[in-house]
Write an enzyme that holds these catalytic residues in place. Sequence first.
Site, PDB file in Angstrom:
ATOM      1  N   ASP A 124       0.954  -1.266  -0.304  1.00  9.04           N
ATOM      2  CA  ASP A 124       0.386   0.434   0.084  1.00  9.04           C
ATOM      3  C   ASP A 124       0.920   0.924  -0.193  1.00  9.04           C
ATOM      4  O   ASP A 124       2.076   1.461   0.746  1.00  9.04           O
ATOM      5  CB  ASP A 124      -0.491   0.150   1.308  1.00  9.04           C
ATOM      6  CG  ASP A 124      -1.868   0.957   1.037  1.00  9.04           C
ATOM      7  OD1 ASP A 124      -2.983   0.575   1.338  1.00  9.04           O
ATOM      8  OD2 ASP A 124      -1.759   2.304   1.074  1.00  9.04           O
TER       9      ASP A 124
ATOM     10  N   ASP B 175      -3.841   2.154  -5.576  1.00  5.99           N
ATOM     11  CA  ASP B 175      -2.559   2.009  -4.709  1.00  5.99           C
ATOM     12  C   ASP B 175      -1.744   1.065  -3.874  1.00  5.99           C
ATOM     13  O   ASP B 175      -1.113   1.044  -3.441  1.00  5.99           O
ATOM     14  CB  ASP B 175      -2.072   3.831  -3.750  1.00  5.99           C
ATOM     15  CG  ASP B 175      -2.416   3.943  -2.350  1.00  5.99           C
ATOM     16  OD1 ASP B 175      -3.990   2.675  -2.299  1.00  5.99           O
ATOM     17  OD2 ASP B 175      -2.250   3.474  -1.262  1.00  5.99           O
ATOM     18  N   GLU B 176      -2.786  -0.168  -4.070  1.00  8.87           N
ATOM     19  CA  GLU B 176      -2.918  -0.949  -2.726  1.00  8.87           C
ATOM     20  C   GLU B 176      -3.103  -2.017  -3.898  1.00  8.87           C
ATOM     21  O   GLU B 176      -4.214  -1.877  -4.920  1.00  8.87           O
ATOM     22  CB  GLU B 176      -4.137  -1.028  -2.674  1.00  8.87           C
ATOM     23  CG  GLU B 176      -4.869  -1.749  -1.427  1.00  8.87           C
ATOM     24  CD  GLU B 176      -5.400  -1.595  -0.686  1.00  8.87           C
ATOM     25  OE1 GLU B 176      -6.010  -2.474   0.169  1.00  8.87           O
ATOM     26  OE2 GLU B 176      -6.133  -0.919  -0.041  1.00  8.87           O
TER      27      GLU B 176
HETATM   28  P1  TTP Z   1      -5.314   5.338   1.001  1.00  3.95           P
HETATM   29  O1  TTP Z   1      -4.217   3.824   1.112  1.00  3.95           O
HETATM   30  O2  TTP Z   1      -6.527   4.426   1.916  1.00  3.95           O
HETATM   31  O3  TTP Z   1      -4.254   6.218   2.209  1.00  3.95           O
HETATM   32  P2  TTP Z   1      -2.796   6.951   1.218  1.00  3.95           P
HETATM   33  O4  TTP Z   1      -2.271   6.142   0.732  1.00  3.95           O
HETATM   34  O5  TTP Z   1      -3.621   8.213   1.321  1.00  3.95           O
HETATM   35  O6  TTP Z   1      -2.390   7.051   2.583  1.00  3.95           O
HETATM   36  P3  TTP Z   1      -1.715   5.515   3.447  1.00  3.95           P
HETATM   37  O7  TTP Z   1      -0.429   6.063   3.942  1.00  3.95           O
HETATM   38  O8  TTP Z   1      -2.628   5.677   5.050  1.00  3.95           O
HETATM   39  O9  TTP Z   1      -1.841   4.574   3.427  1.00  3.95           O
HETATM   40  O10 TTP Z   1      -5.954   5.810  -0.289  1.00  3.95           O
HETATM   41  C1  TTP Z   1      -4.720   5.232  -1.291  1.00  3.95           C
HETATM   42  C2  TTP Z   1      -5.525   6.865  -2.032  1.00  3.95           C
HETATM   43  O11 TTP Z   1      -6.755   6.603  -2.374  1.00  3.95           O
HETATM   44  C3  TTP Z   1      -5.164   7.871  -1.592  1.00  3.95           C
HETATM   45  O12 TTP Z   1      -4.114   8.941  -1.246  1.00  3.95           O
HETATM   46  C4  TTP Z   1      -6.486   9.264  -1.892  1.00  3.95           C
HETATM   47  C5  TTP Z   1      -7.255   8.179  -2.261  1.00  3.95           C
HETATM   48  N1  TTP Z   1      -8.693   8.024  -1.747  1.00  3.95           N
HETATM   49  C6  TTP Z   1      -9.538   9.097  -1.966  1.00  3.95           C
HETATM   50  O13 TTP Z   1      -9.595   9.236  -3.186  1.00  3.95           O
HETATM   51  N2  TTP Z   1     -10.621   9.149  -1.019  1.00  3.95           N
HETATM   52  C7  TTP Z   1     -10.404   8.610  -0.236  1.00  3.95           C
HETATM   53  O14 TTP Z   1     -11.760   9.055   1.277  1.00  3.95           O
HETATM   54  C8  TTP Z   1      -9.437   7.644   0.897  1.00  3.95           C
HETATM   55  C9  TTP Z   1     -10.003   6.874   1.873  1.00  3.95           C
HETATM   56  C10 TTP Z   1      -8.631   7.799  -0.229  1.00  3.95           C
HETATM   57 MG    MG Z   2      -2.517   4.340   0.893  1.00  2.00          MG
END
Ligand code: TTP
Ligand code: MG
Length: 384
Positions: free
Chosen positions: A7, A102-103
């Site tokens: 992730d 992103d995952e």
């Molecule tokens: P996430 O992996 O949940 O968050 P992140 O990568 O920003 O942070 P983390 O380090 O905690 O993993 O989500 C990935 C991307 O998806 C995030 O950068 C933005 C997008 N996203 C949205 O657009 N809306 C949302 O509600 C969430 C949770 C994420």
């Molecule tokens: Mg993330």
Amino acid sequence: MHIIHIDMDAFFASVEQRDNPELKGRPIAVGGRPESRGVVATASYEARRYGVKSAMPMATALKLCPGLTILPVNHHKYRQVSEAVMDIFRSYTPLIEPISLDEAFLDVRGSEKLFGPAKVIGMAIQKRIKEELQLSASVGIGPNKFIAKLASDYQKPNGFTVIPQDKVLQFLVPLPVNKIWGIGEKTAASLNRVGIKTIGQLRDLPLEFLEGKFGKHGKILYGFARGEDTRPVEPEREVKSVGKEITFAGDIGDMEELRHTLQELAGKVAHRLRQENLKSGSVMLKIKYPDFQLVTRTESLPEPTNLAGPIYRAASQLLAKHCKPPVRLIGVTCGKLTGERQITLFRDEQLVREEKITSALDKLRDRYGEDVVKLASLLKKDRK
Ligand code: TTP
Ligand code: MG
């Protein structure tokens, strides 16, 4: 121990910081403008220290962190970076299940002979993401998807957590129940009320109790509490149909309003088809009446399409022919999917025009997000 979950850290925000060095080390949020009631898509870790979180109104974020830099969502760019990340994964295994941009989960069982144990593969991937893309990712490795995902979340950002089979229970015991996939705030609260706060405590509950409380999910929870998860890593499934539907807050009797809704649904389905590089040869209209009776009617399209216009026209013909309002739910599903590159000999002039307009609009969508583009007729409707 051959499932890897990766992730990206603060994905959208990290990409923006990478591409604009002035933003490095600073609190930033990617999302909508506060004055137009925008929300935070994601925030840099610097901003998270002030309490800024995903899905929070941007106005609230700005109050918590007055020095916050706000940037618009650049979907097109994130999709490209995502592809580059997925390409790195693909060089280690074909068994990749992307969960979002992103995952992803990777099953590296078959790759270990070639590249070394899962741990070595995970480290190599993390290093390549850093060196080739100047971004950081968190890596979790475990015997199954459930554990691997918890592991990648365990030491964010830039985390690397390996949970071998014999450490699984020890790892799970102290974690709060809301960390379990599928347990939302409500379920967590209801478990907390009966004194169950951690996964260790959840494990003490008998199967019958969980089944009584959560129905068929009870058994899954029972397994999760023991670190068991039999779900396979499913590489990108072949899409068989693409559909969207909406259940109305109250039953809708007005045909005009139903047509309007269909137009919106057709727009979303068509966009999705284009994202997947697919065209559809048939349109199904789905209707649920107030007594829950479900009716579906399908119509073939004259030529495969991924345009909103022909999909809407077919659906609204079906609506006129078969629907007796009021209805509770309405949906559009496109089937008979084929790859984009299908050659058609006779092109309809109108379709050629619509294709050109659509591709211009898609560029706007990529740049400004899904909602920026609405057909003029929808806009007029909204203003009424
Ligand atoms: P996430 O992996 O949940 O968050 P992140 O990568 O920003 O942070 P983390 O380090 O905690 O993993 O989500 C990935 C991307 O998806 C995030 O950068 C933005 C997008 N996203 C949205 O657009 N809306 C949302 O509600 C969430 C949770 C994420
Ligand atoms: Mg993330």
